[in-house]
Design an enzyme around this catalytic site. Sequence first.
Site, mmCIF file in Angstrom:
data_model
loop_
_atom_site.group_PDB
_atom_site.id
_atom_site.type_symbol
_atom_site.label_atom_id
_atom_site.label_comp_id
_atom_site.label_asym_id
_atom_site.label_seq_id
_atom_site.Cartn_x
_atom_site.Cartn_y
_atom_site.Cartn_z
ATOM 1 N N GLU A 144 0.740 -1.191 -0.023
ATOM 2 C CA GLU A 144 0.041 0.081 0.074
ATOM 3 C C GLU A 144 0.909 1.219 -0.063
ATOM 4 O OE1 GLU A 144 -0.067 -2.641 2.044
ATOM 5 O OE2 GLU A 144 -1.937 -3.191 2.490
ATOM 6 N N CYS A 168 -2.569 -3.416 7.197
ATOM 7 C CA CYS A 168 -2.226 -3.310 8.449
ATOM 8 C C CYS A 168 -2.295 -1.869 8.978
ATOM 9 C CB CYS A 168 -1.028 -3.858 8.752
ATOM 10 S SG CYS A 168 0.302 -2.655 8.294
HETATM 11 O O1 LIG Z 1 -0.863 -4.378 4.732
HETATM 12 C C1 LIG Z 1 -0.030 -5.026 4.720
HETATM 13 C C2 LIG Z 1 0.457 -6.062 5.691
HETATM 14 C C3 LIG Z 1 1.737 -6.696 5.189
HETATM 15 N N1 LIG Z 1 2.225 -6.505 4.053
HETATM 16 C C4 LIG Z 1 3.587 -7.337 3.730
HETATM 17 C C5 LIG Z 1 4.876 -6.956 4.823
HETATM 18 C C6 LIG Z 1 5.297 -8.425 4.614
HETATM 19 O O2 LIG Z 1 6.310 -8.444 3.476
HETATM 20 C C7 LIG Z 1 4.248 -9.426 4.548
HETATM 21 C C8 LIG Z 1 3.876 -9.907 5.710
HETATM 22 O O3 LIG Z 1 4.421 -10.993 5.775
HETATM 23 P P1 LIG Z 1 4.005 -12.402 6.601
HETATM 24 O O4 LIG Z 1 5.175 -13.496 6.630
HETATM 25 O O5 LIG Z 1 2.654 -12.868 6.031
HETATM 26 O O6 LIG Z 1 3.859 -11.911 8.186
HETATM 27 O O7 LIG Z 1 3.252 -8.892 3.802
HETATM 28 C C9 LIG Z 1 1.533 -5.677 3.119
HETATM 29 O O8 LIG Z 1 2.446 -5.479 2.143
HETATM 30 N N2 LIG Z 1 0.626 -4.894 3.420
#
Ligand SMILES: O=c1ccn([C@H]2C[C@H](O)[C@@H](COP(=O)(O)O)O2)c(=O)[nH]1
Length: 311
Positions: A144, A168
């Site tokens: 994002e 997130c």
């Molecule tokens: O809103 C979001 C949440 C997470 N991400 C990315 C950041 C990380 O590279 C992965 C998450 O890794 P996990 O192994 O699933 O914890 O996803 C994002 O781009 N946007």
Amino acid sequence: MLILQQQQYLHWDKLATVVVLDFTYLLGSVQSSIPEVKYLLNLGNILNFFFFILLQVFQPVGIMSKRVNFLPWEDYFMSVAFLSGMRSKDPSSQVGACIVNSDNIIVSIGYNGMPRGCSDDDMPWAKEAESRLETKYMYVCHAEMNAVVNKNSADVAGCRIYVVLFPCNECAKIVIQSRIKEIVYYSDKHKHKPETIASKRMFDMAGIICHAEMNAVLNKNCAKISGCKMYVLVFPCNECAKFIIQEEIKELIYYSDKNIHTQESLASKIMFNMAGIKYRKYEGKVEAVTIDFDSIDWNITTQLPPTPTKT
Ligand SMILES: O=c1ccn([C@H]2C[C@H](O)[C@@H](COP(=O)(O)O)O2)c(=O)[nH]1
């Protein structure tokens, strides 16, 4: 599951039908008195009729009318988000985002990756390690954020964002501050995590507290701030550092490094060093800048220059 398939533009079955139809039509239009030929011509007419009906029933699309099984907007934009995610080097989660304006024009795309200049080969990709400094979480720029920063329009106010994962809390701040109006997400697999709950709380209220650096970047009044200097009171945390690097700010001047011992501040410095961004402590020439409104002589400041006279 969303599947991207190559679109087929040449329909051989439709082409074959037209060829047969043309041939039988030609046969049907010829006259003859020889019984065998007459028989063949009648057969031609029957075939002609048969293929004409077949064409009407099965083939109106693609030859005479527009295609009807084209990709709808929603699937198109979500597919673009998925496609962008395929560029990600994150071994566990590949996230893509696609920002679309009210005219259904794509104004930006992004995926999760290391900040510019921070080598994918040297940065950690682990989810867990003894120190958080050795995990990807301190460094990865989320899809994002990259989509907002890489936009090819002046701003993304009023746009929709299509994302593979529900944003997130850090991304929620960016999305809200950049005045994106709608979020379309594919998966909410982290819905029980505090980051997602916080994100939803902010989306519901949209009254959020963001770091000064992020606000300054998002509220810029020009298309690009690459090459700029940024003056900050406190040395930026790792989340703001990602933003600063992705916006290609070249120099950072800070007043206080009060969080110097935190992992966030250390991660910022690791990224700034790798990305070649200079940072230095502010060394002011004056101890204080005072604006004493009472000392301003309003008589002087309001005096207009004398009106020019004709000579
Ligand atoms: O809103 C979001 C949440 C997470 N991400 C990315 C950041 C990380 O590279 C992965 C998450 O890794 P996990 O192994 O699933 O914890 O996803 C994002 O781009 N946007």
